[in-house]
Design a protein around this motif. Structure first.
Motif, PDB file in Angstrom:
ATOM      1  N   THR A  14       4.576  36.556  93.216  1.00 43.12           N
ATOM      2  CA  THR A  14       5.298  37.862  92.606  1.00 43.12           C
ATOM      3  C   THR A  14       6.175  37.371  91.252  1.00 43.12           C
ATOM      4  O   THR A  14       6.632  38.136  90.523  1.00 43.12           O
ATOM      5  CB  THR A  14       6.213  38.537  93.317  1.00 43.12           C
ATOM      6  OG1 THR A  14       7.402  37.707  94.012  1.00 43.12           O
ATOM      7  CG2 THR A  14       5.456  39.197  94.611  1.00 43.12           C
ATOM      8  N   LYS A  15       6.635  35.872  91.485  1.00 44.78           N
ATOM      9  CA  LYS A  15       7.403  35.508  90.329  1.00 44.78           C
ATOM     10  C   LYS A  15       7.130  34.075  90.191  1.00 44.78           C
ATOM     11  O   LYS A  15       7.120  33.523  91.337  1.00 44.78           O
ATOM     12  CB  LYS A  15       8.854  35.899  90.482  1.00 44.78           C
ATOM     13  CG  LYS A  15       9.873  35.174  89.470  1.00 44.78           C
ATOM     14  CD  LYS A  15      11.212  35.983  89.832  1.00 44.78           C
ATOM     15  CE  LYS A  15      12.127  35.678  88.692  1.00 44.78           C
ATOM     16  NZ  LYS A  15      13.658  36.010  89.043  1.00 44.78           N
ATOM     17  N   SER A  16       7.365  33.479  88.973  1.00 44.32           N
ATOM     18  CA  SER A  16       6.988  32.007  88.710  1.00 44.32           C
ATOM     19  C   SER A  16       8.063  31.313  87.783  1.00 44.32           C
ATOM     20  O   SER A  16       8.432  32.177  86.702  1.00 44.32           O
ATOM     21  CB  SER A  16       5.718  31.777  88.069  1.00 44.32           C
ATOM     22  OG  SER A  16       5.754  30.324  87.712  1.00 44.32           O
ATOM     23  N   VAL A  17       8.745  30.757  88.187  1.00 40.64           N
ATOM     24  CA  VAL A  17      10.108  29.908  87.771  1.00 40.64           C
ATOM     25  C   VAL A  17       9.917  28.582  87.701  1.00 40.64           C
ATOM     26  O   VAL A  17       9.827  27.717  88.241  1.00 40.64           O
ATOM     27  CB  VAL A  17      11.305  30.319  88.524  1.00 40.64           C
ATOM     28  CG1 VAL A  17      12.409  29.785  87.978  1.00 40.64           C
ATOM     29  CG2 VAL A  17      11.621  31.662  88.973  1.00 40.64           C
ATOM     30  N   THR A  38      17.956  32.139  86.733  1.00 42.82           N
ATOM     31  CA  THR A  38      16.645  32.912  86.927  1.00 42.82           C
ATOM     32  C   THR A  38      16.388  33.349  88.183  1.00 42.82           C
ATOM     33  O   THR A  38      15.921  34.355  88.296  1.00 42.82           O
ATOM     34  CB  THR A  38      15.607  32.059  86.489  1.00 42.82           C
ATOM     35  OG1 THR A  38      15.977  31.474  85.132  1.00 42.82           O
ATOM     36  CG2 THR A  38      14.104  32.918  86.294  1.00 42.82           C
ATOM     37  N   LEU A  39      16.808  32.546  89.242  1.00 43.04           N
ATOM     38  CA  LEU A  39      16.598  32.807  90.786  1.00 43.04           C
ATOM     39  C   LEU A  39      17.788  32.111  91.400  1.00 43.04           C
ATOM     40  O   LEU A  39      17.573  31.380  91.821  1.00 43.04           O
ATOM     41  CB  LEU A  39      15.188  31.980  91.057  1.00 43.04           C
ATOM     42  CG  LEU A  39      14.426  32.429  92.620  1.00 43.04           C
ATOM     43  CD1 LEU A  39      14.437  33.875  92.641  1.00 43.04           C
ATOM     44  CD2 LEU A  39      13.444  31.421  92.828  1.00 43.04           C
ATOM     45  N   HIS A 214      -3.107  32.874  91.407  1.00 42.79           N
ATOM     46  CA  HIS A 214      -2.305  32.855  90.466  1.00 42.79           C
ATOM     47  C   HIS A 214      -2.636  31.326  89.885  1.00 42.79           C
ATOM     48  O   HIS A 214      -2.116  30.329  90.852  1.00 42.79           O
ATOM     49  CB  HIS A 214      -0.850  33.094  90.834  1.00 42.79           C
ATOM     50  CG  HIS A 214       0.231  32.576  89.890  1.00 42.79           C
ATOM     51  ND1 HIS A 214       0.745  33.538  88.899  1.00 42.79           N
ATOM     52  CD2 HIS A 214       0.943  31.510  89.995  1.00 42.79           C
ATOM     53  CE1 HIS A 214       1.668  32.900  88.121  1.00 42.79           C
ATOM     54  NE2 HIS A 214       1.616  31.763  88.525  1.00 42.79           N
ATOM     55  N   HIS A 220       6.916  24.264  89.035  1.00 46.14           N
ATOM     56  CA  HIS A 220       6.967  25.617  89.058  1.00 46.14           C
ATOM     57  C   HIS A 220       7.287  26.139  90.613  1.00 46.14           C
ATOM     58  O   HIS A 220       6.774  25.598  91.538  1.00 46.14           O
ATOM     59  CB  HIS A 220       5.858  26.691  88.648  1.00 46.14           C
ATOM     60  CG  HIS A 220       5.744  26.730  87.124  1.00 46.14           C
ATOM     61  ND1 HIS A 220       5.090  25.321  86.535  1.00 46.14           N
ATOM     62  CD2 HIS A 220       5.911  27.326  86.153  1.00 46.14           C
ATOM     63  CE1 HIS A 220       4.921  25.943  85.156  1.00 46.14           C
ATOM     64  NE2 HIS A 220       5.630  26.761  85.106  1.00 46.14           N
ATOM     65  N   SER A 225       5.041  37.016  97.652  1.00 46.24           N
ATOM     66  CA  SER A 225       5.229  38.704  97.871  1.00 46.24           C
ATOM     67  C   SER A 225       5.705  38.866  99.462  1.00 46.24           C
ATOM     68  O   SER A 225       5.232  37.990 100.329  1.00 46.24           O
ATOM     69  CB  SER A 225       3.873  39.334  97.877  1.00 46.24           C
ATOM     70  OG  SER A 225       3.079  38.789  98.539  1.00 46.24           O
TER      71      SER A 225
END
Length: 299
Positions: A14-17, A38-39, A214, A220, A225
């Motif tokens: 759901t998110k890539s940092v 960011t997180l 993904h 990263h 999810s």
């Protein structure tokens, strides 16, 4: 570990940092994802650093309260010493799972002039465990259990379970930590409890992650999810694919953090600082203590 066909729901990303470089400790370089702007956190996880340190950089004498630190070495060696007399050295593949709980003051520095490279994860503790007695679990690489479901797939079970292999590590906050290496074209399906929040951290190479495939490369953090999925599929697209799958049971309590102290209220943070400064409630002897490794590289 098999999954019943009727219950198979894949987790997605759901998110890539991307981990960002910053300086920490004294001249120590870290790449931080969780714990950054960011997180900020991913309950129960407070911070994830990929550290890349050379002497004289390191993390000299500093305190902790209210959480656990997990240090997993990838390359080089680190020395550790705390104010209660505990000393240790960890090298490639070694693990230290330290529960600071009500109070630890310690130092962590490279053991030599060579590169010291690894991961450090901060795992929150519930309010009932924050003032427990500190605890260490140290596993040399020889005692880290492995699963090898097929050629070209190597899985180290740091905590939790993978392909029927269980780690002996006890976690006060229910947590899994799985280290995976895949050759190109190889696939795994890592089981994850439905109620766990989690992420994947990519160390090297590239792969397709999750049910939606993904695509991601090294450094990263990929947030999983929260769809009650019970596994995460991964397919390597390079010959040097290396990543960790980390997940845990959310605590669902307020998080108040000030530097090395993580509690539930601001009042408890003030108390932590006062206890540390006055050497009480778990920090007895802290104001007078200096580690023997603190100035190892100062000359």
């Amino acid at each position: 570990m098999s999954i019943s066909p009727v219950s198979r729901i894949a987790r997605n990303i759901t998110k890539s940092v991307l981990s960002r470089e910053q300086m920490d400790g004294v001249g120590a370089r870290v790449y931080r994802s969780i714990g950054s702007q960011t997180l900020r956190n991913l309950d129960p996880f407070l911070m994830l650093d990929e550290f890349d340190v050379r002497a004289p950089g390191g993390f000299p004498d500093h305190p902790h309260r209210g959480f656990e630190t997990v240090t997993y070495m990838l390359e080089g060696e680190f020395l550790h010493e705390d104010f209660k007399g505990h000393k240790g050295r960890i090298g490639p593949g070694d693990l230290q799972w330290m529960s600071a709980a009500k109070g630890i003051v310690h130092a962590e520095i490279p053991a030599s002039n060579s590169r010291a490279h690894g991961l450090q994860l901060w795992v929150n503790l519930s309010s009932k465990n924050k003032m427990s007695e500190p605890n260490y679990q140290e596993l040399p690489k020889e005692k880290v259990v492995e699963a090898t479901p097929e050629e070209g797939v190597t899985i180290k079970v740091i905590a939790g379970e993978s392909y029927g292999v269980k780690s002996p590590v006890m976690t006060r906050t229910p947590t899994m930590f799985i280290d995976v290496k895949l050759k190109k074209g190889k696939k795994i399906e890592q089981v994850i409890p439905k109620n766990y929040a989690g992420f994947i951290y990519t160390i090297a190479g590239s792969a397709l992650y999750g049910g939606s495939k993904h695509s991601s490369e090294a450094h990263h953090t990929l947030v999983l999810s929260a769809n009650e999925g019970d596994y995460i599929p991964v397919e390597s697209t390079s010959d040097d694919c290396h990543f960790v799958v980390i997940a845990g049971e959310p605590i669902n309590e307020p998080i108040v953090q000030h530097g090395p102290f993580v509690m539930n209220t601001q009042r408890e943070i003030y108390q932590a600082f006062a206890d540390y400064q006055h050497g009480r409630n778990g920090f007895e002897g802290a104001p007078e203590w200096t580690s023997s490794i603190r100035d190892r590289w100062s000359s």
